[in-house]
Design a protein around this motif. Sequence first.
Motif, PDB file in Angstrom:
ATOM      1  N   VAL A 234       0.987  -1.275   0.004  1.00  0.00           N
ATOM      2  CA  VAL A 234       0.150  -0.054  -0.126  1.00  0.00           C
ATOM      3  C   VAL A 234       0.953   1.305  -0.049  1.00  0.00           C
ATOM      4  O   VAL A 234       1.683   1.596   0.969  1.00  0.00           O
ATOM      5  N   VAL A 235       0.600   2.197  -0.992  1.00  0.00           N
ATOM      6  CA  VAL A 235       1.642   3.138  -1.259  1.00  0.00           C
ATOM      7  C   VAL A 235       0.700   4.241  -1.227  1.00  0.00           C
ATOM      8  O   VAL A 235      -0.376   4.488  -1.627  1.00  0.00           O
ATOM      9  N   VAL A 236       1.114   5.299  -0.496  1.00  0.00           N
ATOM     10  CA  VAL A 236       0.415   6.809  -0.403  1.00  0.00           C
ATOM     11  C   VAL A 236       1.159   7.753  -1.151  1.00  0.00           C
ATOM     12  O   VAL A 236       2.487   7.653  -0.924  1.00  0.00           O
ATOM     13  N   GLN A 237       0.342   8.543  -1.531  1.00  0.00           N
ATOM     14  CA  GLN A 237       0.873  10.057  -2.210  1.00  0.00           C
ATOM     15  C   GLN A 237       0.017  10.884  -1.576  1.00  0.00           C
ATOM     16  O   GLN A 237      -1.019  11.167  -1.475  1.00  0.00           O
ATOM     17  N   THR A 238       0.805  12.138  -1.422  1.00  0.00           N
ATOM     18  CA  THR A 238       0.032  13.448  -0.809  1.00  0.00           C
ATOM     19  C   THR A 238       0.202  14.528  -1.708  1.00  0.00           C
ATOM     20  O   THR A 238       1.325  14.989  -2.177  1.00  0.00           O
ATOM     21  N   ALA A 239      -1.038  15.218  -2.052  1.00  0.00           N
ATOM     22  CA  ALA A 239      -0.918  16.524  -2.980  1.00  0.00           C
ATOM     23  C   ALA A 239       0.009  17.550  -2.102  1.00  0.00           C
ATOM     24  O   ALA A 239      -0.400  17.666  -0.910  1.00  0.00           O
ATOM     25  N   PRO A 240       0.323  18.402  -2.862  1.00  0.00           N
ATOM     26  CA  PRO A 240       1.085  19.611  -2.401  1.00  0.00           C
ATOM     27  C   PRO A 240       0.021  20.430  -1.348  1.00  0.00           C
ATOM     28  O   PRO A 240       0.673  20.611  -0.125  1.00  0.00           O
ATOM     29  N   ALA A 265       2.999  10.712  10.306  1.00  0.00           N
ATOM     30  CA  ALA A 265       1.474  10.219  10.610  1.00  0.00           C
ATOM     31  C   ALA A 265       1.291   8.983   9.470  1.00  0.00           C
ATOM     32  O   ALA A 265       0.829   7.907   9.787  1.00  0.00           O
ATOM     33  N   LEU A 266       1.522   9.382   8.283  1.00  0.00           N
ATOM     34  CA  LEU A 266       1.381   8.407   7.296  1.00  0.00           C
ATOM     35  C   LEU A 266       2.013   7.035   7.429  1.00  0.00           C
ATOM     36  O   LEU A 266       1.620   5.960   7.390  1.00  0.00           O
ATOM     37  N   ARG A 267       3.098   7.269   7.936  1.00  0.00           N
ATOM     38  CA  ARG A 267       4.261   6.061   8.185  1.00  0.00           C
ATOM     39  C   ARG A 267       3.242   5.274   9.507  1.00  0.00           C
ATOM     40  O   ARG A 267       3.429   4.121   9.457  1.00  0.00           O
ATOM     41  N   ARG A 268       3.114   6.093  10.448  1.00  0.00           N
ATOM     42  CA  ARG A 268       2.541   5.405  11.627  1.00  0.00           C
ATOM     43  C   ARG A 268       1.200   4.698  11.204  1.00  0.00           C
ATOM     44  O   ARG A 268       0.861   3.638  11.855  1.00  0.00           O
ATOM     45  N   LEU A 269       0.519   5.225  10.265  1.00  0.00           N
ATOM     46  CA  LEU A 269      -0.785   4.541   9.826  1.00  0.00           C
ATOM     47  C   LEU A 269      -0.432   3.240   9.333  1.00  0.00           C
ATOM     48  O   LEU A 269      -1.404   2.349   9.080  1.00  0.00           O
ATOM     49  N   GLY A 270       0.859   2.927   8.699  1.00  0.00           N
ATOM     50  CA  GLY A 270       1.122   1.532   8.294  1.00  0.00           C
ATOM     51  C   GLY A 270       1.105   1.484   6.954  1.00  0.00           C
ATOM     52  O   GLY A 270       1.289   0.621   6.242  1.00  0.00           O
ATOM     53  N   ARG A 395      -9.394  12.178   9.680  1.00  0.00           N
ATOM     54  CA  ARG A 395     -10.134  11.170  10.494  1.00  0.00           C
ATOM     55  C   ARG A 395      -9.344   9.785  10.529  1.00  0.00           C
ATOM     56  O   ARG A 395      -9.444   9.290  11.799  1.00  0.00           O
ATOM     57  N   MET A 396      -8.545   9.498   9.730  1.00  0.00           N
ATOM     58  CA  MET A 396      -7.803   8.261   9.825  1.00  0.00           C
ATOM     59  C   MET A 396      -6.811   8.431  11.009  1.00  0.00           C
ATOM     60  O   MET A 396      -6.567   7.585  11.895  1.00  0.00           O
ATOM     61  N   ILE A 397      -6.132   9.658  11.115  1.00  0.00           N
ATOM     62  CA  ILE A 397      -5.072   9.941  12.135  1.00  0.00           C
ATOM     63  C   ILE A 397      -5.845   9.835  13.489  1.00  0.00           C
ATOM     64  O   ILE A 397      -5.430   9.235  14.541  1.00  0.00           O
ATOM     65  N   GLU A 398      -6.897  10.405  13.723  1.00  0.00           N
ATOM     66  CA  GLU A 398      -7.636  10.685  15.122  1.00  0.00           C
ATOM     67  C   GLU A 398      -8.029   9.194  15.125  1.00  0.00           C
ATOM     68  O   GLU A 398      -7.935   8.648  16.512  1.00  0.00           O
ATOM     69  N   ARG A 399      -8.705   8.298  14.173  1.00  0.00           N
ATOM     70  CA  ARG A 399      -9.028   6.993  14.420  1.00  0.00           C
ATOM     71  C   ARG A 399      -8.206   6.130  15.047  1.00  0.00           C
ATOM     72  O   ARG A 399      -8.340   5.319  15.748  1.00  0.00           O
ATOM     73  N   SER A 400      -6.784   6.128  14.705  1.00  0.00           N
ATOM     74  CA  SER A 400      -5.666   5.374  14.947  1.00  0.00           C
ATOM     75  C   SER A 400      -4.998   5.860  16.071  1.00  0.00           C
ATOM     76  O   SER A 400      -4.099   5.370  16.775  1.00  0.00           O
TER      77      SER A 400
END
Lengths: 588, 165
Positions: A234-240, A265-270, A395-400
């Motif tokens: 699972v690869v994530v990309q974030t817009a500017p 945060a993205l790294r800690r989300l997994g 929301r994902m960050i809060e939920r985790s």
Amino acid sequence: MDMINIKINGMDYEAPKGTTVLEAARLANVEIPTLCFLKDINEIGACRICIVEVSEKRGEAMGPKRMIASCVYPISEGMHIYTNTPKVIESRKKTLELILSNHDRKCLSCVRSGNCELQKLCKDMGVEVESRYDGEKTSFELDTSAAHMVRDNNKCILCRRCVAVCSKVQGIGVIGANERGFKTNIACAFEDGLANTSCVSCGQCIAVCPVGALYEKDSTADIFEAIADDSKTVVVQTAPAVRAALGEAFGYPIGTDVEGKMAAALRRLGFDKVFDTDFGADLTIMEEAHEFLDRVQNGGKLPMITSCSPGWIKYCEHYFPDMTENLSSCKSPMQMFGATVKTYYAEKIGVKPEDIVVVAVMPCTAKKFEIGRDDQNAAGVADVDYSITTRELARMIERSGIKFNELPDEKFDDPLGISTGAGVIFGATGGVMEAALRTAVETLTGEELKSIEFSEVRGTEGIKEASYDVAGMTVKVAVVSGLANAREVLKKVESGEADYQFIEIMGCPGGCVNGGGQPQQPGWVRNTVDIKALRAKVLYDIDSDMPIRKSHENPAIKKVYEEYFGEPGSEKAHHILHTSYVKRGLYK
Amino acid sequence: MAAKTCSIPFAGTAEQEARLKEIIASHKGDKGALMPVLQQAQEIYGYLPIEVQTIIATEMDIPLEKIYGVVTFYSQFSLNPKGKYTISVCLGTACYVKGSGDLFDELSAKLGISGGETTPDGKFSLVDCRCIGACGLAPVLTVNDDVYGRLTVDDLDGILEKYQD
């Protein structure tokens, strides 16, 4: 400017003639609560929350106190304004109780719980009984037809902010008030689903909704599932623009750069790899600058218009179908990024494209529509699997249970996390143009630019023009944000009144920093703060601090061309990084 | 969600469309032209279905939703053609307390249409009205020019039967 003498709550002030009571009070640092009011967009005095008592001069004497809606009522010489009398407070409270009488009060499970303007006003005004005026209630089917959003009219308070932004700011007007009186509801013509209209999915209606009536379709549960699935990379990309606004969801002031904490945060989300859409932006510049020079040199269709903003693309397809040939054939940075991950990067790490899940975090709701478009599947599977908004990431960050504010600043992963200053300014109006100019001018002249900042195309104005002399050629450009502005410029292009060679258009006013997927700011903030300017400054500051500020100098970009695409505009690049458009028209 | 459009097929003619376009052209540049255009369009077609509203939207460069919003706001505009027989149930105070609300609901169920609509065969339209000055006969309904008074829901089948031609 003519000044007028007024009294507010017994204190003397001066205010410019022609200002409203609300504006005059603001100038005197007296805050009057508002709900339906959006400065310059929705000034209709509908909700009656901004009610105050005023007494105006009648000859020498003062007239009786009257209740007026301060957002639309102009001040007069000698006016006495009372913003906090018991009568005023009681009236606001009663108005709120009446709104609640036909409001679906499922606050605990509401997406806007804790960030709802109605909820805050009820608390501020001391509403004690939610059900004081309970009686007949309207009941509406949810409109879930669109790819990007849901309309729940059971929560709608009929403020008409969404209607105003859709028709005035975006020039679209696919939603409006139907029926009258108790039956009044905000919907599309003939109660059709939003998906069947010329809605462009920009999400500006969601951005201005004060309550939970409008919200994006949430993909966070699917992403948690994908992360938990060991068979998927699972690869994530974030817009500017995300890094310029995500902090707002965690209490940071508007205009705080949280790039480092976001990566952490993205790294800690997994997520297996934390990459940056800025890389995709640099790739876009390589292809788009090449395409532009090719069109100029070989008699291609001009003006060429940028294609990064999916809201703008859908607008063009609906409203200017004869101009789709003017659109750059480049996929958006998000899609280029996804396509590169599922081809080049998949080969590099030896994983099948169908086992890679690409998640994009975007300031945008139209991206949810874009990922499902035709011709966006370079490896035979969707280039991007999920596109979520900045709000969903929060929301994902809060939920985790991740304590965002306590996170260290971390970096993106190599190699698709390497980017330039040119890539990051894509998030603001003018940024794509400036990034393209940095590369196109150096390519044309073969010389290094003395100054790489093109200040003429910066700033939050809706329409900007500039003209540059490059290698003996005059290049006329326009930079446009907000779709009502786009219409104005395109009409001039159609009639031949304007002769630009290159136009940048972003669907949302101010560009992606003000996208429909960004954290919502309440009306009282939107009315007093230039949110888009504060967020844009974050991106320009990042740019000026970057060691590399031109896309063609990005080492990771050079490498991907060397190892995979060959040259910009090559057949392989065309297959993977370019797309096609549909002539949709307006009414079927 | 699907569009709630009229179930009776649109039968507009090229001649009607040409007249409508002429009217729109005659209002070109006028502020507030939408209301008179809608009124005259309804005179031409008898009602304002999606086909007619779309012509107006396209010709006047006004979003279709804005037109639909105006049409549904004013009771003078109809989204459905008038049936051969218009059943008008008085919901004025006297008739209402005498149970005309039940008559209306029963007719709505029997005909399978809501107020303001027309049966798919084009035979019956159902509308509500306010006092027609026959309170002594309450509850009252009219079928075109025929008046029926002192009704109960049991009378309705008999009335409908008279209009089966």
